[in-house]
Each structure stands twice: as structure tokens, then as C-alpha cells.
Design a protein around this motif. Structure first.
Motif, PDB file in Angstrom:
ATOM      1  N   THR A   7       0.833  -1.205   0.000  1.00 62.94           N
ATOM      2  CA  THR A   7       0.000   0.000   0.000  1.00 62.94           C
ATOM      3  C   THR A   7       0.866   1.253   0.000  1.00 62.94           C
ATOM      4  OG1 THR A   7      -0.127   0.187   2.407  1.00 62.94           O
ATOM      5  CG2 THR A   7      -1.765  -1.223   1.357  1.00 62.94           C
ATOM      6  N   LYS A   8       0.204   2.372  -0.245  1.00 58.17           N
ATOM      7  CA  LYS A   8       0.899   3.655  -0.296  1.00 58.17           C
ATOM      8  C   LYS A   8       1.430   4.039   1.090  1.00 58.17           C
ATOM      9  CE  LYS A   8      -1.531   5.367  -4.398  1.00 58.17           C
ATOM     10  NZ  LYS A   8      -2.310   6.481  -4.999  1.00 58.17           N
ATOM     11  N   ILE A   9       2.183   5.118   1.123  1.00 62.95           N
ATOM     12  CA  ILE A   9       2.844   5.478   2.378  1.00 62.95           C
ATOM     13  C   ILE A   9       1.861   5.976   3.442  1.00 62.95           C
ATOM     14  CG2 ILE A   9       3.490   7.777   1.451  1.00 62.95           C
ATOM     15  CD1 ILE A   9       6.062   7.565   3.186  1.00 62.95           C
ATOM     16  N   PHE A  10       0.799   6.692   3.035  1.00 69.13           N
ATOM     17  CA  PHE A  10      -0.095   7.290   4.045  1.00 69.13           C
ATOM     18  C   PHE A  10      -1.539   6.847   3.919  1.00 69.13           C
ATOM     19  CE2 PHE A  10       3.222  10.718   3.492  1.00 69.13           C
ATOM     20  CZ  PHE A  10       3.920  10.394   4.659  1.00 69.13           C
ATOM     21  N   CYS A  11      -1.841   5.924   2.990  1.00 69.72           N
ATOM     22  CA  CYS A  11      -3.218   5.435   2.859  1.00 69.72           C
ATOM     23  C   CYS A  11      -3.196   3.993   2.369  1.00 69.72           C
ATOM     24  CB  CYS A  11      -4.013   6.317   1.882  1.00 69.72           C
ATOM     25  SG  CYS A  11      -3.396   6.259   0.188  1.00 69.72           S
ATOM     26  N   GLY A  12      -4.362   3.364   2.371  1.00 68.35           N
ATOM     27  CA  GLY A  12      -4.429   1.952   2.036  1.00 68.35           C
ATOM     28  C   GLY A  12      -4.567   1.642   0.550  1.00 68.35           C
ATOM     29  N   CYS A  13      -4.408   2.645  -0.322  1.00 63.62           N
ATOM     30  CA  CYS A  13      -4.492   2.376  -1.761  1.00 63.62           C
ATOM     31  C   CYS A  13      -3.340   1.475  -2.194  1.00 63.62           C
ATOM     32  CB  CYS A  13      -4.408   3.683  -2.556  1.00 63.62           C
ATOM     33  SG  CYS A  13      -5.873   4.715  -2.402  1.00 63.62           S
ATOM     34  N   THR A  14      -3.614   0.639  -3.187  1.00 65.22           N
ATOM     35  CA  THR A  14      -2.584  -0.278  -3.669  1.00 65.22           C
ATOM     36  C   THR A  14      -1.475   0.482  -4.401  1.00 65.22           C
ATOM     37  OG1 THR A  14      -2.118  -2.157  -5.117  1.00 65.22           O
ATOM     38  CG2 THR A  14      -3.911  -0.722  -5.796  1.00 65.22           C
TER      39      THR A  14
ATOM     40  N   HIS B 253      -6.461   4.015  -8.398  1.00 68.64           N
ATOM     41  CA  HIS B 253      -5.776   3.647  -7.146  1.00 68.64           C
ATOM     42  C   HIS B 253      -5.636   4.903  -6.291  1.00 68.64           C
ATOM     43  CE1 HIS B 253      -3.616   0.203  -9.534  1.00 68.64           C
ATOM     44  NE2 HIS B 253      -4.915   0.004  -9.410  1.00 68.64           N
ATOM     45  N   VAL B 254      -6.753   5.539  -6.031  1.00 70.32           N
ATOM     46  CA  VAL B 254      -6.738   6.809  -5.294  1.00 70.32           C
ATOM     47  C   VAL B 254      -7.848   6.826  -4.241  1.00 70.32           C
ATOM     48  CG1 VAL B 254      -5.725   8.180  -7.154  1.00 70.32           C
ATOM     49  CG2 VAL B 254      -8.202   7.878  -7.070  1.00 70.32           C
ATOM     50  N   CYS B 255      -7.659   7.675  -3.257  1.00 71.23           N
ATOM     51  CA  CYS B 255      -8.661   7.857  -2.208  1.00 71.23           C
ATOM     52  C   CYS B 255      -8.548   9.293  -1.718  1.00 71.23           C
ATOM     53  CB  CYS B 255      -8.435   6.854  -1.071  1.00 71.23           C
ATOM     54  SG  CYS B 255      -6.999   7.252  -0.063  1.00 71.23           S
ATOM     55  N   PRO B 256      -9.442   9.725  -0.841  1.00 75.13           N
ATOM     56  CA  PRO B 256      -9.370  11.123  -0.378  1.00 75.13           C
ATOM     57  C   PRO B 256      -8.004  11.500   0.197  1.00 75.13           C
ATOM     58  CG  PRO B 256     -11.476  10.170   0.223  1.00 75.13           C
ATOM     59  CD  PRO B 256     -10.650   9.045  -0.353  1.00 75.13           C
ATOM     60  N   VAL B 257      -7.308  10.546   0.843  1.00 77.10           N
ATOM     61  CA  VAL B 257      -6.006  10.883   1.448  1.00 77.10           C
ATOM     62  C   VAL B 257      -4.971  11.198   0.375  1.00 77.10           C
ATOM     63  CG1 VAL B 257      -4.081  10.028   2.852  1.00 77.10           C
ATOM     64  CG2 VAL B 257      -6.437   9.566   3.562  1.00 77.10           C
ATOM     65  N   CYS B 258      -4.797  10.293  -0.588  1.00 76.05           N
ATOM     66  CA  CYS B 258      -3.740  10.531  -1.565  1.00 76.05           C
ATOM     67  C   CYS B 258      -4.156  11.558  -2.622  1.00 76.05           C
ATOM     68  CB  CYS B 258      -3.221   9.235  -2.189  1.00 76.05           C
ATOM     69  SG  CYS B 258      -4.460   8.192  -2.947  1.00 76.05           S
ATOM     70  N   LEU B 259      -5.454  11.873  -2.690  1.00 77.38           N
ATOM     71  CA  LEU B 259      -5.882  12.962  -3.572  1.00 77.38           C
ATOM     72  C   LEU B 259      -5.766  14.312  -2.854  1.00 77.38           C
ATOM     73  CD1 LEU B 259      -9.062  11.518  -5.319  1.00 77.38           C
ATOM     74  CD2 LEU B 259      -6.862  12.031  -6.386  1.00 77.38           C
TER      75      LEU B 259
HETATM   76 ZN   LIG Z   1      -5.074   6.626  -1.306  1.00 75.53          ZN
END
Ligand SMILES: [Zn+2]
Lengths: 94, 482
Positions: free
Chosen positions: B21-28, B38-44
Motif C-alpha cells: 500500500t501507499k505510504i499514508f493510505c491503504g491504496c494499492t 488507485h486513489v482515495c481522499p487521502v492521496c488525492l
Molecule cells: Zn489513497
């Protein structure tokens, strides 16, 4: 420490803020009064005080490396000012 | 190389860490998904979200630091590096500024037989940026660009070297060694073609004999050793020309044009870097206790240099040991085969010869070899026991590659067992001598080489199965009696 109008102009440019001449004057004055106030801290004796990296007394907050669902492309782009074929579309960069 | 200037280079290596997963969120972190999936509110970087640090990232950073002889910080934190660029949705990159996780260290390289320690300044954790696709041929000729944030937030470790590199060969040797170490310790998949490892090269020139540093340029985002070599060849020649004409090299960021083989200035009016770093308020600091560091140290595998020395201790030449350790997969293949066939010198001849040769011809990496280490060991044990001779073994290996069958099976199926029966070989020798009077006469007349032809004839008559040692001995005996 005094902040000059040139520094305000520079910081505004870095932050992509367009300031009028009058605004530059106001912010220079306001920033200086804020800095003057903060300068009160200089009077404290900080001998033996560790520099603080965070306001909370917390350390080592981690998560496990486990995949969580992402959001859909449509939701990701829902608030984008412009999008095309699943991409965010942005104006000329340089 | 130049004869009037000396180059001084340092490198920043960005390596994507091999987490799920990414460094600060659970996206692959998986490569190549459909854009912006492969995005979510955190990495966006949407408002109100909170990042949470992936423990595995810290663990890989510690592991890398230990492999690079760095000191692992007891106290480390993240900072915001502020700049505007559309591949960065938050308008800042979460990185590390004054308290990086790895401090100091070195990598030992060898160029033309000369060993040298290249200093590591630091290594810090940060998040990768997104990918831009431009509407035109280049960024400056494009009216619009398209952004894919799948890569945003993939963990990176940026490894910064000291300006210790004095030649293109040293620079490439350093990068190759560093990537080899990353591959060995399995913190990165090291897929250069997918951008898993990227290099920024800082280089300046100074007159030979001077100890002052010249003005440097930084060329960003090179992703192969050959681009680094070509880029440096171009860039030092360009700087030398400027200096020879009495000009000044301007300190700037440049970009490498792979197709044209040139570097180009990326200078703009906002070039003056002013990242206004400040501590990241959304992430709390890390206190890395020594027990954790020791636990990670236990997971370090044998590193390339140590492996090379061990193999040389088994009698391998420096060169052969270098070929074996060059890729971890091959080194592991070698060790696994060695566990079942303990003649390292014979093994290395087969591995670097027929084995690698066949793989290369088939375009296969070691990992996909149809012949596994146990299979090769089985074959070599048949040779060692005298069941088959070396020449037959080569054809058996070919057959193993082609069919995937085991060595003993092939030898049995094809009746390839070596003929070591003296009587049987003597009979063939007699036939060959009778059939080749001219060669016999040549030999008798002192032409030593004629015996080679006769040996060949005996081997041919035995379909390659005769024990070559016995053939030689019996031929010599019978010829002596004539
Ligand atoms: Zn994310």
C-alpha cells in the motif's frame, strides 16, 4: 526581525496569490505585527528545552501494510474542474 | 574524458519501496492500473483527511540504512515541502527535511581494480508524485496536461550521495552497486523500466588540481544506467565548453532528452527553490528504538560484497564470483545447486558457460529457467560419478532445457551411460586403428596431433559414450605396441 514588502511579494508569488500594491502594504504591516508578538517568545529561557517537533505528545502512529479499497474513478474526478478520459485535465503548466 | 577539467558528481536516487500500500493510505501501489483508480481522499489531498504512516515503509527504510552503513535516527519526523506542480494534488510533498531516518553511510565501489568508498549523506522517506501526460510533444509546447494520481503517495526512499564521484565510470558503478544492494535486500522491485528507481545527477567541473567546487547543474529523472552515462558525457562536455570560452555555468535544473541525447534547461522565473519546509502537523514523530533496528538487522540477507568474498573463498575467480553475484537470482541459484553438488569450481564453469548461455539464447531470466538448481546438480553428480562424460552432459543439459526432464531420466531413456568397460573400448580402438592407417602413420612419424583425430573417431564410434580417459589410455597403449 522585520519583513520587507519584497519578501511579502515573494511569498505571495510562491503561494500563487496576486496582491495589489495596497494589499502588499497591509500584509507587510500585519505580518510584522504578528512577528513582533511572536518575538515575545525570545524572552523565554529555553536552555535545556528539547526542540518540539509536534504539538501532541504522541509518537509512532503506524498502520499495517494492508490494502483498503480505493474510490472509483468517477468519484475521484467528481469535483475536478476539468477531466478527460479518466484524467484530471489541467491548464498549461510552464 | 576531459584533460583540463575534473568532474565532481553526486547522485540522488529515488527508489519506490516494495510495499503493498501507499505510504499514508491503504491504496494499492500496483503499477499500471487504469488512471485515477488507485486513489482515495487521502492521496488525492482532499480537505479534512489525515494520513497514517505505513509501518512497512519505516521498516524498509531502516533495512536500507543498515545495508548502506548508515546511522538510523532515534528521532525522525516528516515535513512539508511546498511547491506548486499539478502532479502533486496537495501543493506540497510530504517528505523529510532536517531529521531524516538514515544519516551518513557509504557504498564501496570498484572501478578498474581500484576500490573506493562513496559517501552517503542521508536517506529519507517521502511520497511519490502523480504522472503527467502532455497534449503536445513537450511540457512547454502543451496547452493542457492530463494527470493520473495512481502513483501519488507510493512510498519513496531518496538516497543522497556525497559529491564523491569523479568519473562517469565511478558514477555508473555507484548506481549499479546501489541498485544491486536494493535488489538483494528486497526493499524495491528495482524495475527500472517502470520507474521504480530514478536518478537525479548533480555535476560540476573544476580545473584539474583545484579543490574548489564549480557551479553544478542537476539533471532530473534519469531511469537507466545508460541514460546516466550518456547524460554525463553530454553535460560535462557542455559545461567544459562554457568554461573554456570564459563563461559561467548557471546553477539550474535540467532535463534529459533521451531521443536527442542532450540536456535542456528547465529554468523558469520561479526557478529559485524556496520550499518553505515546515514540520508536518498531520503526522506524529517517530521514535525508533534500538530493539526495532536490531530486529530489522536480523532480516538482512548476505550482501553482494560478502557473497563475493565467500564464493572466492570456495575457489572461484574474482571475475566468476562477480558474474554469479551480479543478480541475486543467479547467486541464489548457484547456492542452491552448490548445496547438492559441492565442487564450486566445476559448478561455476557450468553455470557461467552452458547454463547461462542457453538461458541467454532463449531470452529467459534465471527465475524462469526450465532447469532448476537441483536438476543441474543432479546432472553434474552424474558426471562426477562417471555415469556420463562431460560431452554427453552438455547434450543432456540441452535436453533438460528442451523437455524439462531430469538428467538421470534422460540418461536412462537415451542409453547414454558412459562405457567404462576396458574390453569394449579396446575393441573399438582396435577397429579405429585398422581403419585409419594414415593417421596411425602420421602419429608414428611424430605428429602428436594425429592422436586427437583417432580419439575423435573412437568417441564417434561409441556414440560419444566412451570414457574419454580410458579411450586415451587404451589408444596410447595400442599405438605403442604397433
Ligand atoms: Zn489513497
Amino acid at each position: 526581525m522585520k519583513i520587507s514588502k519584497e519578501q511579502v511579494e515573494h511569498v505571495a508569488m510562491l503561494a500563487r496569490l496576486e496582491l495589489t500594491e495596497a494589499e502588499q502594504e497591509i500584509y507587510t504591516e500585519q505580518l510584522n505585527s504578528i512577528l513582533d508578538y511572536a518575538a515575545l517568545l525570545d524572552k523565554l529561557d529555553t536552555q535545556g528545552v528539547e526542540p518540539m517537533a509536534h504539538a501532541l505528545p504522541l509518537k509512532n502512529v503506524f498502520r499495517d501494510d494492508v490494502v483498503q479499497p480505493s474510490i472509483s474513478q468517477a468519484r475521484a474526478l467528481a469535483n475536478a474542474p476539468d477531466a478527460e478520459e479518466g484524467f484530471f485535465k489541467v491548464p498549461k503548466i510552464v | 574524458m576531459l584533460d583540463d577539467f575534473e568532474m565532481v558528481a553526486g547522485v540522488e536516487v529515488h527508489t519506490e519501496l516494495w510495499t503493498k500500500t501507499k505510504i499514508f493510505c491503504g491504496c494499492t501501489t500496483e503499477f499500471g492500473g487504469e488512471q485515477n483508480t488507485h486513489v482515495c481522499p487521502v492521496c488525492l489531498g482532499l480537505p479534512g483527511v489525515l494520513p497514517v504512516l505505513n509501518r512497512q515503509v519505516v521498516e524498509y527504510a531502516i533495512k536500507t540504512g543498515l545495508a548502506l552503513n548508515s546511522e538510523i535516527a532515534e528521532f525522525s519526523k516528516f515535513d512539508r515541502k511546498n511547491y506548486y506542480y499539478p502532479d502533486l494534488p496537495k501543493n506540497f510533498q510530504t517528505s523529510q527535511y532536517d531529521l531524516p531516518i538514515c544519516i551518513g553511510g557509504h557504498v564501496e565501489i570498484e572501478v578498474d581494480g581500484v576500490k573506493k568508498k562513496v559517501g552517503i549523506t542521508r536517506a529519507h522517506m517521502e511520497e511519490d508524485a502523480g504522472k503527467l501526460v502532455h497534449s503536445g510533444a513537450t511540457i512547454s509546447t502543451s496547452d493542457t496536461s492530463f494527470v493520473d494520481y495512481n502513483r501519488t503517495g507510493v512510498p519513496l526512499l531518496e538516497i543522497v550521495s556525497e559529491p564523491d564521484l569523479r568519473s562517469i565510470d565511478e558514477t555508473v558503478a555507484y548506481l549499479e552497486k546501489l541498485v544491486q544492494i536494493l535488489e538483494y535486500i528486497e526493499v524495491s522491485d528495482c524495475k527500472m523500466e517502470q520507474g521504480s528507481v530514478r536518478f537525479d545527477i548533480n555535476v560540476s567541473l573544476r580545473p584539474i588540481g583545484s579543490d574548489k567546487l564549480g557551479t553544478r547543474t542537476e539533471t532530473k529523472n534519469l531511469n537507466s544506467f545508460s541514460s546516466v552515462r550518456r547524460c554525463l558525457e553530454y553535460e560535462i562536455e557542455r559545461q567544459a565548453e562554457v568554461l573554456r570560452e570564459g563563461g559561467k555555468v548557471s546553477q539550474e535544473t535540467r532535463t534529459w532528452d533521451e531521443a536527442k541525447g542532450i540536456t535542456l534547461s528547465l529554468r523558469s522565473k520561479e526557478e529559485a527553490h524556496d520550499y518553505r519546509y515546515f514540520p508536518e502537523p498531520d503526522l506524529v514523530p517517530m521514535l525508533i528504538d534500538r530493539e526495532w533496528v536490531e530486529r530489522v538487522r536480523q532480516t538482512l540477507p548476505e550482501l553482494p560484497d560478502a557473497r563475493r568474498l565467500r564464493l572466492m573463498g570456495l575457489g572461484l575467480s574474482d571475475y566468476d564470483a562477480g558474474v554469479i553475484i551480479n543478480s541475486k537470482a543467479l547467486a541464489e541459484f548457484f547456492d542452491a545447486a552448490l548445496a547438492q553438488f559441492n565442487d564450486a569450481k566445476t559448478l561455476v564453469n557450468w553455470v557461467t558457460g552452458d547454463f547461462l548461455g542457453t538461458l541467454k539464447a532463449k531470452g529467459l531470466p534465471v527465475q524462469l529457467s526450465p532447469v532448476n538448481p537441483e536438476g543441474l546438480a543432479e546432472l553434474l553428480n552424474l558426471v562426477a560419478k562417471g555415469t556420463i562424460n562431460g560431452k554427453i552432459a552438455k547434450s543432456v543439459l540441452e535436453e533438460m532445457f528442451a523437455t524439462g526432464k531430469g538428467a538421470a531420466q534422460i540418461v536412462q531413456d537415451k542409453g547414454l551411460v558412459q562405457i567404462s568397460d576396458e574390453g569394449a573400448i579396446a575393441a573399438i580402438v582396435t577397429q579405429v586403428i585398422e581403419a585409419n592407417p594414415q593417421s596411425v602413420a602420421d602419429f608414428k612419424a611424430g605428429k602428436e596431433r594425429a592422436i586427437g583425430f583417432l580419439v575423435g573417431q573412437v568417441m564417434k564410434a561409441s556414440k560419444g559414450k566412451a570414457n574419454p580417459g580410458l579411450v586415451n589410455k587404451l589408444l596410447q597403449e595400442q599405438l605403442a605396441q604397433l
